[in-house]
Write a protein that holds these residues in place. Structure first.
Motif, PDB file in Angstrom:
ATOM      1  N   GLN A  69       9.644  80.961  66.921  1.00  0.00           N
ATOM      2  CA  GLN A  69       8.741  81.586  65.955  1.00  0.00           C
ATOM      3  C   GLN A  69       9.540  81.981  64.715  1.00  0.00           C
ATOM      4  OE1 GLN A  69       5.318  84.064  68.019  1.00  0.00           O
ATOM      5  NE2 GLN A  69       7.288  84.940  68.490  1.00  0.00           N
ATOM      6  N   ARG A 116       5.654  88.655  65.339  1.00  0.00           N
ATOM      7  CA  ARG A 116       5.388  90.044  64.922  1.00  0.00           C
ATOM      8  C   ARG A 116       5.218  90.983  66.109  1.00  0.00           C
ATOM      9  NH1 ARG A 116       0.811  87.316  62.996  1.00  0.00           N
ATOM     10  NH2 ARG A 116      -1.120  87.693  64.144  1.00  0.00           N
ATOM     11  N   GLY A 117       5.678  92.208  65.888  1.00  0.00           N
ATOM     12  CA  GLY A 117       5.532  93.249  66.887  1.00  0.00           C
ATOM     13  C   GLY A 117       4.563  94.301  66.396  1.00  0.00           C
ATOM     14  N   ARG A 118       4.513  95.404  67.112  1.00  0.00           N
ATOM     15  CA  ARG A 118       3.618  96.492  66.730  1.00  0.00           C
ATOM     16  C   ARG A 118       4.075  97.122  65.424  1.00  0.00           C
ATOM     17  NH1 ARG A 118       4.060 100.768  70.220  1.00  0.00           N
ATOM     18  NH2 ARG A 118       1.939 101.501  69.929  1.00  0.00           N
ATOM     19  N   SER A 157       3.836  82.365  64.052  1.00  0.00           N
ATOM     20  CA  SER A 157       3.658  83.317  65.149  1.00  0.00           C
ATOM     21  C   SER A 157       2.626  82.703  66.096  1.00  0.00           C
ATOM     22  CB  SER A 157       3.150  84.637  64.575  1.00  0.00           C
ATOM     23  OG  SER A 157       2.344  85.310  65.519  1.00  0.00           O
ATOM     24  N   THR A 158       2.892  82.783  67.388  1.00  0.00           N
ATOM     25  CA  THR A 158       1.903  82.236  68.339  1.00  0.00           C
ATOM     26  C   THR A 158       0.586  83.011  68.225  1.00  0.00           C
ATOM     27  OG1 THR A 158       2.864  83.631  70.069  1.00  0.00           O
ATOM     28  CG2 THR A 158       3.545  81.317  70.043  1.00  0.00           C
ATOM     29  N   LYS A 162      15.126  97.290  75.988  1.00  0.00           N
ATOM     30  CA  LYS A 162      13.891  96.500  75.937  1.00  0.00           C
ATOM     31  C   LYS A 162      14.176  95.012  76.125  1.00  0.00           C
ATOM     32  CE  LYS A 162      10.019  95.818  72.749  1.00  0.00           C
ATOM     33  NZ  LYS A 162       9.159  96.545  71.805  1.00  0.00           N
TER      34      LYS A 162
HETATM   35  C1  BTN Z   1       6.366  94.734  70.305  1.00  0.00           C
HETATM   36  O1  BTN Z   1       7.167  95.099  71.145  1.00  0.00           O
HETATM   37  O2  BTN Z   1       6.233  95.351  69.231  1.00  0.00           O
HETATM   38  C2  BTN Z   1       5.511  93.523  70.587  1.00  0.00           C
HETATM   39  C3  BTN Z   1       6.249  92.249  70.387  1.00  0.00           C
HETATM   40  C4  BTN Z   1       5.403  91.027  70.689  1.00  0.00           C
HETATM   41  C5  BTN Z   1       6.100  89.731  70.341  1.00  0.00           C
HETATM   42  C6  BTN Z   1       5.322  88.531  70.788  1.00  0.00           C
HETATM   43  S1  BTN Z   1       6.255  87.043  70.702  1.00  0.00           S
HETATM   44  C7  BTN Z   1       4.830  86.092  71.010  1.00  0.00           C
HETATM   45  C8  BTN Z   1       3.692  86.739  70.251  1.00  0.00           C
HETATM   46  N1  BTN Z   1       3.649  86.228  68.891  1.00  0.00           N
HETATM   47  C9  BTN Z   1       3.942  87.179  67.998  1.00  0.00           C
HETATM   48  O3  BTN Z   1       4.012  87.007  66.770  1.00  0.00           O
HETATM   49  N2  BTN Z   1       4.181  88.338  68.623  1.00  0.00           N
HETATM   50  C10 BTN Z   1       4.041  88.228  70.050  1.00  0.00           C
END
Ligand code: BTN
Length: 260
Positions: free
Chosen positions: A50, A54-56, A26-27, A120
Motif C-alpha cells: 500500500q 491509513r490508520g485511525r 489503500s485497500t 503493536k
Molecule cells: C490503526 O491502527 O490505526 C489502523 C490501521 C489499519 C491499517 C490497515 S492496512 C489495510 C487497510 N487499508 C488501509 O488503508 N488501512 C487498513
C-alpha cells in the motif's frame, strides 16, 4: 504475497470473493470502490503493498511490499448503529486468534490495537457509510506486520511497534496466514450475525491488555488517567476516575490509550 490461492477456504461469507492487487493506495479505497459498484457482503480486498495505507485519526499505516497482511473486508451486516462498533472487535479477535495459534502472546489494547508485550503488531480500522442514519455498509481494514524488519519500521514507531519476524526471529509465510485470518474473521462475523454477543464479549475481554489496569487516555480535548473497569464492544470502555465517577468512552473519541 503473489496472486493468492487459498485451498482451504470454505467460509460462509467473508472471502467468498477475494480481489488481489499487487500495489494500491489503500485497500480500504478499493473496498469502497467495490461497494460503489454494488458488491456483496464479505468481499476481501488484499494487496501486496500500500502506498497510502491509513490508520485511525488520519495516521499513516506503513505497508512494505509483501511484508504483511494488508486487507480490507466489505461488510453489509444490517446491524443497528450501536452494534457497528462490534465490527472492530471481531477484526481484533480474528487477528488475536491467528497470532495465538502461532504461539504469540497476543492481547487487544482497546479499541483496535493487537499487541505483543505491549508493542503493536496489528491495527484495525472500521469505516462506515450511513444512508438516512442507518448503517448501509462498512469497510473493515486490517494491517498486520508479519515479516516487517526492525529497520523497516518508521522512526516514530520503532519503539512501540513490532512484527512476527521481530518477535520470532524468523519469517512466516503470508499466504497461509492470510487464509487463517479470513477463516477467523468469518467465524466471528457469523457469531455477530447470530447475535452471540456473550461469546464475542467474553473473548474480547479475555484478550484485553487494559481491563482492570490503570490507563492514560487522550481524546480530542482532554487527557486523564483512571482505571479501566469495564469493556463492551458497543458501549466502549468504562474508566473510573479518582473521585469514583465512571465515564464510558467510545472508540472513535479516544485517540490514545495506554496502560500505565
Ligand atoms: C490503526 O491502527 O490505526 C489502523 C490501521 C489499519 C491499517 C490497515 S492496512 C489495510 C487497510 N487499508 C488501509 O488503508 N488501512 C487498513
Amino acid at each position: 504475497m503473489d496472486e493468492p490461492n487459498f485451498p482451504n477456504l470454505n467460509t460462509k461469507t467473508i472471502g467468498k470473493r477475494i480481489v488481489y492487487y499487487k500495489k494500491v493506495t489503500s485497500t480500504n479505497d478499493l473496498a469502497w470502490m467495490e461497494i460503489a459498484n454494488g458488491t456483496e457482503d464479505g468481499v476481501v480486498v488484499l494487496a501486496g503493498e500500500q502506498m497510502r495505507g491509513r490508520g485511525r485519526f488520519g495516521r499513516n499505516w506503513v505497508s512494505p511490499t509483501q511484508k504483511g497482511i494488508w486487507l480490507s473486508v466489505v461488510l453489509k451486516p444490517q446491524l443497528p448503529v450501536d452494534k457497528m462498533f462490534s465490527l472492530m472487535a471481531i477484526g481484533a479477535l480474528a487477528v488475536a486468534d491467528v497470532l495465538k495459534a502461532h504461539k504469540f502472546e497476543a492481547m487487544i489494547r482497546w479499541p483496535n490495537d493487537v499487541v505483543i508485550k505491549g508493542k503493536k503488531i496489528a491495527g484495525i480500522i472500521i469505516e462506515t457509510k450511513f444512508v438516512s442514519k442507518a448503517p448501509e455498509a462498512a469497510v473493515l481494514g486490517i494491517g498486520m506486520n508479519v515479516n516487517v524488519g526492525q529497520k523497516e519500521l518508521p522512526d516514530d514507531i520503532k519503539d512501540i511497534a513490532t512484527s512476527a519476524l521481530i518477535e520470532n526471529g524468523y519469517e512466516i509465510a503470508i499466504q497461509p496466514l492470510t487464509e487463517e485470518l479470513i477463516i477467523r474473521l468469518d467465524y466471528w462475523y457469523q457469531a455477530l450475525r447470530d447475535k452471540k454477543d456473550d461469546l464475542i464479549n467474553d473473548a474480547w475481554r479475555n484478550y484485553s491488555a487494559v481491563l482492570n489496569k490503570m490507563v492514560s487516555l487522550r481524546s480530542k480535548d482532554c487527557a486523564y488517567q483512571g482505571k479501566a473497569v469495564d469493556l463492551d464492544p458497543c458501549k466502549g470502555i468504562a474508566v473510573e476516575q479518582s473521585d469514583g465517577t465512571i465515564k464510558w468512552w467510545q472508540g472513535d473519541e479516544v485517540e490514545l490509550l495506554r496502560p500505565i
